[in-house]
Design an enzyme around this catalytic site. Structure first.
Site, short mmCIF file in Angstrom:
data_model
loop_
_atom_site.label_atom_id
_atom_site.label_comp_id
_atom_site.label_asym_id
_atom_site.label_seq_id
_atom_site.Cartn_x
_atom_site.Cartn_y
_atom_site.Cartn_z
CG ASP A 216 27.94 6.63 -8.50
OD1 ASP A 216 27.81 7.13 -8.99
OD2 ASP A 216 26.89 7.05 -7.04
N GLY B 85 33.63 8.67 -7.43
CA GLY B 85 34.91 8.27 -7.32
C GLY B 85 35.67 8.52 -6.14
NE ARG C 64 25.87 -5.72 2.84
CZ ARG C 64 26.55 -5.36 2.52
NH1 ARG C 64 26.74 -4.99 1.16
NH2 ARG C 64 25.97 -4.07 3.27
P1 5GP Z 1 31.28 6.28 -4.42
O1 5GP Z 1 30.44 7.90 -5.07
O2 5GP Z 1 32.55 6.93 -3.63
O3 5GP Z 1 31.82 6.05 -6.09
O4 5GP Z 1 30.72 5.19 -4.61
C1 5GP Z 1 30.88 4.69 -2.83
C2 5GP Z 1 29.68 3.40 -2.84
O5 5GP Z 1 29.12 4.07 -2.63
C3 5GP Z 1 30.45 2.58 -3.82
O6 5GP Z 1 31.49 1.96 -2.97
C4 5GP Z 1 29.39 1.82 -3.57
O7 5GP Z 1 29.55 0.74 -2.48
C5 5GP Z 1 28.50 2.79 -3.41
N1 5GP Z 1 27.52 2.63 -3.91
C6 5GP Z 1 27.64 3.59 -5.46
N2 5GP Z 1 26.40 3.06 -6.38
C7 5GP Z 1 25.43 2.23 -5.98
C8 5GP Z 1 24.71 1.78 -6.39
O8 5GP Z 1 23.87 1.61 -7.24
N3 5GP Z 1 23.59 0.68 -5.43
C9 5GP Z 1 25.05 0.52 -4.05
N4 5GP Z 1 24.44 -0.81 -3.23
N5 5GP Z 1 25.86 1.02 -3.94
C10 5GP Z 1 26.62 1.87 -4.54
#
Ligand code: 5GP
Length: 173
Positions: A101, A103, A163
């Site tokens: 998301d 990153g 899940r």
């Molecule tokens: P980041 O923002 O650091 O890239 O993402 C962090 C974490 O947020 C991801 O590994 C994922 O587990 C969780 N995440 C991001 N978007 C979603 C979503 O739409 N649904 C869920 N369940 N988790 C999300």
């Protein structure tokens, strides 16, 4: 009001998508020592399907990274709650992530794994959400490009629920 679940990826679409990723990974890594590092907990269903579609032996380990804060947004402050047990020095490593998301999480995990001196580190993400990217992360294998909705099912949770769903759905609270 009941939360609404809108199907985004059916079980059949997920199967095709995972098979396609597995074939690309196999073509690139055949004959090498590949270690898959799953990012807990959301990637466990994806990883278990992926290894069974790969026609090659791989090693598997897991990391768990928690971001401080709560709710549905990453805070950017990452803490490692489970590191790996395998020695990955000199090995090819593939990070298996559910969603990229902002990153920030995967960037942090790449840096952590790189410090353990593997031969290479690449990323496979089931779902890429490029709209809110804050740091540039190379995603060598990306399954599906999604918009901003919050997704659950196929291992993905909201407050530890959903899940078990066989489809990936958008959750509208
Ligand atoms: P980041 O923002 O650091 O890239 O993402 C962090 C974490 O947020 C991801 O590994 C994922 O587990 C969780 N995440 C991001 N978007 C979603 C979503 O739409 N649904 C869920 N369940 N988790 C999300």
């Amino acid at each position: 009001m009941m939360p609404e679940l809108i199907p985004i990826l059916s079980a059949a679409e997920l199967r095709r998508l995972v098979l396609d990723l597995a074939q690309r990974i196999e073509a690139d890594y055949r004959g090498r020592n590949l270690v898959l590092i799953g990012v807990l907990k959301g990637s466990f269903v994806f990883l278990s399907d992926l290894i069974r579609q790969l026609g090659m032996p791989v090693k598997v380990d897991f990391v768990q990274a928690s971001s401080y804060g709560n709710g549905t947004e990453s805070s950017g402050h990452i803490r490692l709650s489970k590191g790996i047990g395998l020695d990955i020095r000199g090995q090819d490593v593939l990070v298996v992530e559910d969603i990229v998301d902002t990153g920030l999480t995967v960037r942090w995990i790449i840096d952590y794994l790189t410090s353990l001196q593997p031969r290479s580190v690449t990323v496979c993400a089931l779902i890429n959400k490029p709209a809110r990217r804050e740091v540039d992360v190379p995603i060598a294998y990306a399954g599906y490009v999604a918009g901003n909705g919050f997704l659950v099912g196929y291992g993905l949770d909201y407050a530890e629920q959903y899940r078990h769903l066989p489809d990936v759905c958008q959750l509208n609270l």
